[in-house]
Design a protein around this motif. Structure first.
Motif, PDB file in Angstrom:
ATOM      1  N   LEU A  78       0.807  -1.210   0.000  1.00 43.53           N
ATOM      2  CA  LEU A  78       0.000   0.000   0.000  1.00 43.53           C
ATOM      3  C   LEU A  78       0.850   1.273   0.000  1.00 43.53           C
ATOM      4  N   THR A  79       2.136   1.130  -0.265  1.00 42.60           N
ATOM      5  CA  THR A  79       3.050   2.269  -0.278  1.00 42.60           C
ATOM      6  C   THR A  79       3.478   2.573  -1.709  1.00 42.60           C
ATOM      7  N   GLY A  80       3.493   3.835  -2.055  1.00 41.84           N
ATOM      8  CA  GLY A  80       4.021   4.265  -3.342  1.00 41.84           C
ATOM      9  C   GLY A  80       3.144   3.880  -4.507  1.00 41.84           C
ATOM     10  N   ALA A  81       3.775   3.713  -5.670  1.00 39.50           N
ATOM     11  CA  ALA A  81       3.029   3.461  -6.900  1.00 39.50           C
ATOM     12  C   ALA A  81       2.275   2.141  -6.856  1.00 39.50           C
ATOM     13  N   GLY A  82       2.751   1.182  -6.082  1.00 38.34           N
ATOM     14  CA  GLY A  82       2.081  -0.113  -6.008  1.00 38.34           C
ATOM     15  C   GLY A  82       0.710  -0.059  -5.385  1.00 38.34           C
ATOM     16  N   ALA A  83       0.416   0.994  -4.641  1.00 36.07           N
ATOM     17  CA  ALA A  83      -0.882   1.094  -3.977  1.00 36.07           C
ATOM     18  C   ALA A  83      -2.018   1.129  -4.983  1.00 36.07           C
ATOM     19  N   ALA A  84      -1.805   1.784  -6.110  1.00 39.69           N
ATOM     20  CA  ALA A  84      -2.868   1.872  -7.111  1.00 39.69           C
ATOM     21  C   ALA A  84      -3.265   0.484  -7.596  1.00 39.69           C
ATOM     22  N   ARG A  85      -2.258  -0.357  -7.828  1.00 36.58           N
ATOM     23  CA  ARG A  85      -2.579  -1.722  -8.262  1.00 36.58           C
ATOM     24  C   ARG A  85      -3.267  -2.505  -7.156  1.00 36.58           C
ATOM     25  N   ALA A  86      -2.802  -2.356  -5.935  1.00 33.02           N
ATOM     26  CA  ALA A  86      -3.373  -3.116  -4.816  1.00 33.02           C
ATOM     27  C   ALA A  86      -4.834  -2.781  -4.574  1.00 33.02           C
ATOM     28  N   LEU A  87      -5.234  -1.570  -4.903  1.00 34.53           N
ATOM     29  CA  LEU A  87      -6.598  -1.123  -4.638  1.00 34.53           C
ATOM     30  C   LEU A  87      -7.487  -1.155  -5.878  1.00 34.53           C
ATOM     31  N   GLN A  88      -6.979  -1.707  -6.971  1.00 34.35           N
ATOM     32  CA  GLN A  88      -7.709  -1.719  -8.234  1.00 34.35           C
ATOM     33  C   GLN A  88      -8.323  -3.101  -8.484  1.00 34.35           C
ATOM     34  N   TYR A  89      -9.248  -3.168  -9.440  1.00 34.27           N
ATOM     35  CA  TYR A  89      -9.727  -4.459  -9.925  1.00 34.27           C
ATOM     36  C   TYR A  89      -8.546  -5.290 -10.436  1.00 34.27           C
ATOM     37  N   SER A  90      -8.739  -6.605 -10.445  1.00 36.13           N
ATOM     38  CA  SER A  90      -7.685  -7.496 -10.917  1.00 36.13           C
ATOM     39  C   SER A  90      -8.285  -8.579 -11.796  1.00 36.13           C
TER      40      SER A  90
END
Length: 414
Positions: A78-90
């Motif tokens: 949930l830190t940095g640019a990876g947060a967007a992926r973690a909180l997005q549809y998959s």
């Protein structure tokens, strides 16, 4: 002057229409009306009050969770640019990192597996539900061990399946009986928990696993192999999965879970299956929840890459072994004379049987009155139950609490 208007408090006139009586709602689906709730869940609700020592639920010990490691994993994703992926549809199939990690762990246990063979599920229970949706039509026949996992019976009942028990002994299902029933009843699938079975704790020997695979290949049978407890072995050698035996390669769906080795609140499981079946399960999952929680998957994948899960599981096994031994050491004094019980090599459960004339279900009220609980064995059976049986879970409490719980159980079962 303009006509006056009625205020909000003016009573309705005689000409105001009276609302018609509401029509009755359509009935629930027959499958929903036919399936009851889980007696285990209902018992757990009764034992949630403070002070109760419960041997009822198969709950991992919360003090053994790697809270620090999991918190770090969530913080990282949930830190940095990876947060967007973690909180997005998959994707429905699951995060590639987690699928690869699952495949690597399966391969390390002797079952050649690639990420493409794996579907991430919202707990292994969802995997079972997806398989039922994919493989079963109403009226199809399913074979199960007797007794077996209660939620599997609920799942098959909801699918409208006809469930037939396969005779078992102290080591699990009997291959000759399986072959005879399969030839006679032409079932779609066999559901089995061959390692540290729920509720009995028993483990199917390797020669029987090989025979199950041969029978499935010879007679045309899907195998659903459920393995939530396999990492929790306290003695003896690991048995290869049925899926690894010749004849089972193209017909076995293997279910696994992180609930018992990481944390059940993650709700992360996995399904390994042949390509066509896996694809059908993916479509069924799209209709169920689109995909499993992205943030939970990525946190689990990071945890598996950054921490040594096997070392954590070894610590958990050491604690659970001591708890199992404490339960086994005290059962002779706690249960009435003439009772019987087994000694599981792993897992979470001991299966016991009271003497003739005793009913574990009827005695539960007395146990709860003494602030101790267990699960009566009857709900786990297909067909005629054995009312003298009960399941005792040893993982939730310390050895000292287990000893106290057995003292209470002795007073309750007098």
């Amino acid at each position: 002057m303009p006509p006056s208007t009625a205020s909000a408090s003016t009573p309705a006139t005689a000409s105001t229409p009276t609302p018609a009586a509401a029509a009755a709602l359509p009935a629930f689906a027959a499958r929903a009306r036919a399936v009851g709730g889980s007696p285990v869940r209902e018992i757990l609700a009764l034992t949630e009050r403070p002070g109760v020592i419960s041997f009822a639920g198969g709950l991992p010990a919360p003090e053994l969770f790697d809270t620090e490691g999991l918190r770090t994993a969530y913080d990282t994703v949930l830190t940095g640019a990876g947060a967007a992926r973690a909180l997005q549809y998959s994707t429905t199939e699951g995060a590639p990192e987690l699928r690869s990690a699952v495949a690597a762990r399966a391969a390390a246990r002797g079952l050649a597996t690639s990420a493409a063979d794996v579907l991430v599920t919202t707990g292994s229970q969802q995997g079972l539900t997806l398989l039922a949706a994919t493989l079963l039509e109403p009226g199809d026949t399913v074979l199960v061990e007797n007794p077996t996992y209660l939620a599997a019976l609920q799942c098959f009942a909801l699918a409208g399946a006809r469930v037939i028990p396969v005779p078992c002994d102290g080591q699990g299902l009997l291959p000759d009986a399986l072959a005879e029933i399969t030839a006679r009843e032409r079932p779609k699938l066999l559901y089995t928990i061959p390692t540290f079975q729920n509720p009995t704790g028993r483990t199917l020997p390797g020669d029987r696993r090989a025979e199950v695979a041969r029978t499935a290949a010879r007679l045309g049978l899907w195998l659903v192999e459920d393995d939530p407890y396999g990492d929790l072995r306290y003695e003896g050698a690991h048995e290869p999965w049925i899926a690894a035996h010749p004849g089972a390669e193209d017909r076995t769906a293997l279910l696994g879970s992180f609930s018992k080795v990481m944390a059940p609140g993650l709700r992360l499981g996995w399904l390994r299956a042949p390509a066509a079946l896996l694809r059908a399960a993916v479509v069924a999952k799209q209709a169920a929840d689109l995909h499993t929680s992205t943030v939970d998957q990525l946190a689990a994948a990071h945890y598996l890459g950054a921490r040594d899960l096997d070392a954590h599981v070894a610590r958990v096994r050491d604690a659970y072994r001591a708890r199992r031994d404490a339960l086994l050491a005290g059962l002779g004094a706690a249960l009435p004379a003439g009772s019987e019980w087994n000694r599981p090599e792993g897992g979470m459960f001991v299966w016991a049987r009271l003497p003739e004339g005793r009913d574990a279900g009827a005695l539960l009220k007395s146990a709860v009155g003494h602030d101790v609980a267990y699960v009566p064995g009857a709900p786990f059976f297909t067909g005629t139950p054995d009312p003298r049986t009960l399941r005792l879970s040893f993982t939730t409490h310390t050895p000292q609490e287990i000893t106290e719980g057995l003292d209470r159980l002795r007073l309750a079962l007098v």
